[in-house]
Write an enzyme that holds these catalytic residues in place. Structure first.
Site, short mmCIF file in Angstrom:
data_model
loop_
_atom_site.label_atom_id
_atom_site.label_comp_id
_atom_site.label_asym_id
_atom_site.label_seq_id
_atom_site.Cartn_x
_atom_site.Cartn_y
_atom_site.Cartn_z
CG ASP A 182 -1.58 6.05 2.42
OD1 ASP A 182 -1.95 5.34 1.76
OD2 ASP A 182 -2.16 6.41 3.68
CG ASP A 183 0.28 8.97 0.85
OD1 ASP A 183 -0.10 9.16 -0.95
OD2 ASP A 183 -0.77 9.18 1.02
CG HIS B 132 -1.54 6.18 -2.85
ND1 HIS B 132 -2.70 5.57 -3.50
CD2 HIS B 132 -1.70 5.77 -1.66
CE1 HIS B 132 -3.84 5.71 -2.42
NE2 HIS B 132 -3.50 5.02 -1.95
CG HIS C 42 -7.55 3.19 -0.47
ND1 HIS C 42 -6.90 2.88 -1.27
CD2 HIS C 42 -6.67 4.51 0.20
CE1 HIS C 42 -5.78 3.17 -0.99
NE2 HIS C 42 -5.54 3.90 -0.41
CD GLU D 172 -7.22 6.61 4.90
OE1 GLU D 172 -7.68 6.47 3.33
OE2 GLU D 172 -6.41 7.07 4.74
CG HIS E 148 -1.83 1.90 0.98
ND1 HIS E 148 -3.05 0.78 2.24
CD2 HIS E 148 -2.05 2.47 0.48
CE1 HIS E 148 -3.46 2.33 2.32
NE2 HIS E 148 -3.12 2.99 0.69
N1 ADE Z 1 -4.91 8.48 -2.16
C1 ADE Z 1 -3.46 8.72 -1.53
N2 ADE Z 1 -3.37 8.13 -0.34
C2 ADE Z 1 -4.58 8.27 0.48
C3 ADE Z 1 -4.66 8.12 1.30
N3 ADE Z 1 -4.61 7.52 2.15
N4 ADE Z 1 -6.62 7.86 1.67
C4 ADE Z 1 -7.12 7.71 -0.05
N5 ADE Z 1 -6.91 8.04 -0.95
C5 ADE Z 1 -5.47 8.48 -0.76
ZN ZN Z 2 -3.76 4.84 0.36
#
Ligand code: ADE
Ligand code: ZN
EC number: 3.5.4.2
Length: 315
Positions: free
Chosen positions: A275-276, A16, A194, A197, A14
Site C-alpha cells: 500500500d504505502d 501507491h 479501492h 477498506e 497494490h
Molecule cells: N491512497 C494511498 N493509500 C491509500 C489507501 N490505503 N486507501 C485509500 N487511498 C489511498
Molecule cells: Zn491503497
C-alpha cells in the site's frame, strides 16, 4: 530472518508510488526544491506516523507529496521503490500514481508521467522488474475533475494499463465515478478500485457492478456479506490486501485479528501488498513476515499467496 519469504518470486499489485516516499528522500527533495517542512528532521517526521484512520494518514501523505516537483524527483521516487522490489524478489509490480495530487498544485501531468515512466523502463531493462502503471482518480474530488484527468492522460494512453480509485472512501461511493470509468474502459483501460477498506460491502458491490472492476483493492470488509463472499470466490476476483496498512489505519486493531488467511482458506484469491510502504512499516516481505509472526502463516500459505499475486497480474 526473512530469507524464505524474500526468496519467493512475487508480484506487487497494490502500492501507491507517493506512499513509497521514505522520510530520507522526502527531506532530500525538500532541500533540493527549497520547500519548508514543519518537521525538524527525519525522526520527527517518522514520529508523526501514528494514525487513527485513513483520513489522518491521507492528510500527511498529501502534504509529503508536496516535495515532488520535477521529472527527476518522480524518477528518483520510482527508482528507489524498484530497488526495493529487486531486493525482495518482486518480479512484477503494478503501482498506482495519483496525478491530481500533483496537477492540482501546478505540476504538469507530463512531468509526473515522464519521470515515473523512465524509471519503470530502466527497472525493466536494468533490474528485470516488470511493471504496468495504474492511474488512480482521487475519490474525494468530483467526477468532473476525474474526467479532466482522463482527458490529460489519454494522449499518453499506452503509458497505462488501468485506472483505479483511491483516497477517502467513506461518503465517496464508486457510483460517483460510473461515467468516467465507462469512458476509461471504452479506451481499453482495465478498471480496479479501492473498496471495502473502511467503506461497507455495498461499495464493493458497486465497484463490481457499476465500475466493472477486475480486482478489488483491499476488500477486507467483504467478509461481512456472505453473498458477496460467494461471488468473489465463484468468480475468483482477486483482492489486493495490505496487512500492515490495515493495522496502521485501524481497520483491524491487531494483526492477530486480520482476516487474510481466513479468506485464503475459504478460496478467495487474496494477495499480499504494501500500500504505502514508507508510512506503514515495510514493503512486501515485511507484510508477509507480519502474517507469519502474528497469524502463523505457513510456508504453503505463503507460496499460495505469492502464486495468487502472479496469477492476478493485469499484464
Ligand atoms: N491512497 C494511498 N493509500 C491509500 C489507501 N490505503 N486507501 C485509500 N487511498 C489511498
Ligand atoms: Zn491503497
Amino acid at each position: 530472518m526473512y530469507d524464505w519469504l524474500n526468496a519467493l518470486p512475487k508480484a506487487e499489485l497494490h502500492m501507491h508510488l507517493e506512499g513509497s516516499l521514505e522520510p530520507e528522500l522526502l527531506f532530500t527533495l525538500a532541500e533540493r526544491n527549497k520547500v519548508d517542512l514543519p518537521w525538524k528532521d527525519v525522526d520527527a517526521l517518522r514520529g508523526a506516523y501514528a494514525f487513527n484512520n485513513l483520513q489522518e494518514f491521507l492528510d500527511l501523505y498529501y502534504q509529503g507529496a508536496g516535495v515532488l516537483q520535477t521529472e527527476q524527483d518522480f524518477y528518483d521516487l520510482t527508482w528507489a521503490y524498484l530497488l526495493r522490489c529487486k531486493a525482495q524478489n518482486v518480479i512484477h509490480t503494478e503501482p498506482f500514481f495519483d496525478p491530481q495530487t500533483h496537477t492540482d498544485r501546478g505540476i504538469p501531468f507530463e512531468v509526473v508521467l515522464n519521470g515515473i515512466n523512465q524509471a519503470l523502463r530502466d527497472g525493466r531493462q536494468q533490474l528485470g522488474v516488470g511493471s504496468g502503471l495504474i492511474l488512480s482518480f482521487l475519490r474525494h474530488l468530483s467526477e468532473e475533475e476525474a474526467e479532466k484527468t482522463l482527458d490529460q492522460a489519454l494522449p499518453f494512453r499506452d503509458a497505462f494499463i488501468a485506472v483505479g480509485l483511491d483516497s477517502s472512501e467513506r461518503g465517496h461511493p464508486p457510483s460517483k465515478f460510473e461515467r468516467v470509468f465507462a469512458r476509461a474502459r471504452s479506451e481499453g483501460l482495465v478498471a480496479v478500485a479501492h473498496a471495502g477498506e473502511e467503506g461497507p460491502p455495498e461499495y464493493i458491490w458497486e465497484a463490481l457492478d457499476l465500475l466493472h472492476i477486475k480486482r478489488i483493492d483491499h476488500g477486507v470488509r467483504a467478509i461481512e456479506d456472505d453473498r458477496l463472499m460467494q461471488r468473489i470466490i465463484d468468480e475468483q476476483i482477486p483482492l489486493t490486501v495490505c496487512p500492515l496498512s490495515n493495522t496502521k489505519l485501524r481497520v483491524f486493531d491487531h494483526m492477530g485479528q486480520h482476516n487474510i488467511l481466513d479468506m485464503l482458506e475459504r478460496g478467495v484469491k487474496v494477495t499480499v501488498n504494501s500500500d504505502d510502504p514508507a508510512y506503514f512499516g515495510g514493503y512486501v516481505t515485511e507484510n508477509f513476515h507480519a502474517l507469519h509472526e502474528h497469524l502463523g502463516m505457513t510456508q504453503d500459505q505463503a507460496r499460495r499467496l505469492a502464486q495468487n499475486s502472479l496469477d492476478a497480474r493485469l499484464i
